[in-house]
Design a protein around this motif. Sequence first.
Motif, short mmCIF file in Angstrom:
data_model
loop_
_atom_site.label_atom_id
_atom_site.label_comp_id
_atom_site.label_asym_id
_atom_site.label_seq_id
_atom_site.Cartn_x
_atom_site.Cartn_y
_atom_site.Cartn_z
N TRP A 257 49.42 44.50 43.70
CA TRP A 257 48.88 44.45 45.07
C TRP A 257 47.56 45.19 45.19
O TRP A 257 46.65 44.76 45.90
CB TRP A 257 49.89 44.99 46.08
N GLY A 258 47.42 46.29 44.49
CA GLY A 258 46.16 47.03 44.55
C GLY A 258 44.99 46.19 44.06
O GLY A 258 43.92 46.18 44.66
N THR A 259 45.20 45.45 42.98
CA THR A 259 44.15 44.60 42.45
C THR A 259 43.79 43.48 43.43
O THR A 259 42.62 43.18 43.65
CB THR A 259 44.57 44.00 41.09
N ARG B 137 44.85 50.74 32.79
CA ARG B 137 44.90 49.79 33.90
C ARG B 137 43.63 49.86 34.73
O ARG B 137 43.08 48.85 35.15
CB ARG B 137 46.11 50.07 34.79
N LEU B 138 43.15 51.06 34.97
CA LEU B 138 41.92 51.25 35.74
C LEU B 138 40.73 50.57 35.06
O LEU B 138 39.93 49.89 35.71
CB LEU B 138 41.67 52.75 35.91
N GLN C 182 37.89 43.34 35.27
CA GLN C 182 38.31 42.15 36.00
C GLN C 182 37.50 41.94 37.28
O GLN C 182 37.12 40.82 37.61
CB GLN C 182 39.80 42.25 36.35
N LEU C 183 37.23 43.03 37.99
CA LEU C 183 36.52 42.93 39.28
C LEU C 183 35.05 43.26 39.16
O LEU C 183 34.34 43.34 40.17
CB LEU C 183 37.20 43.82 40.31
#
Length: 98
Positions: free
Chosen positions: A15-17, A47-48, A54-55
């Motif tokens: 959800w954060g992503t 993950r960070l 990714q973003l």
Amino acid sequence: MVKKVNLVLVGGGYWGTKLADEYIRFKQETDCEEFGFYGIVDTDKERLSKIGRQLNLPSSMLFPDLEECLRNSDVDAVHIATPSETHYSIAHHALLEN
């Protein structure tokens, strides 16, 4: 003049992503001057890093430490996207830090 509100997102899971992507697209599509997406906090550095790639986020928007991020006076709001049982402690800490 309306003050700009800088928001930090806590939690880089599923959800954060999704939320980070929505904030980024909102900013790009509206160019809203009153809103700033300050970055993402997640204690999992791997993950960070993945979210950053990714973003397409600069490392200056990726925070592995909530306390360090909240010490910055530019942070005005916190969106918590972590498991429910962690919300109280994160919110409590965020309120006390600012």
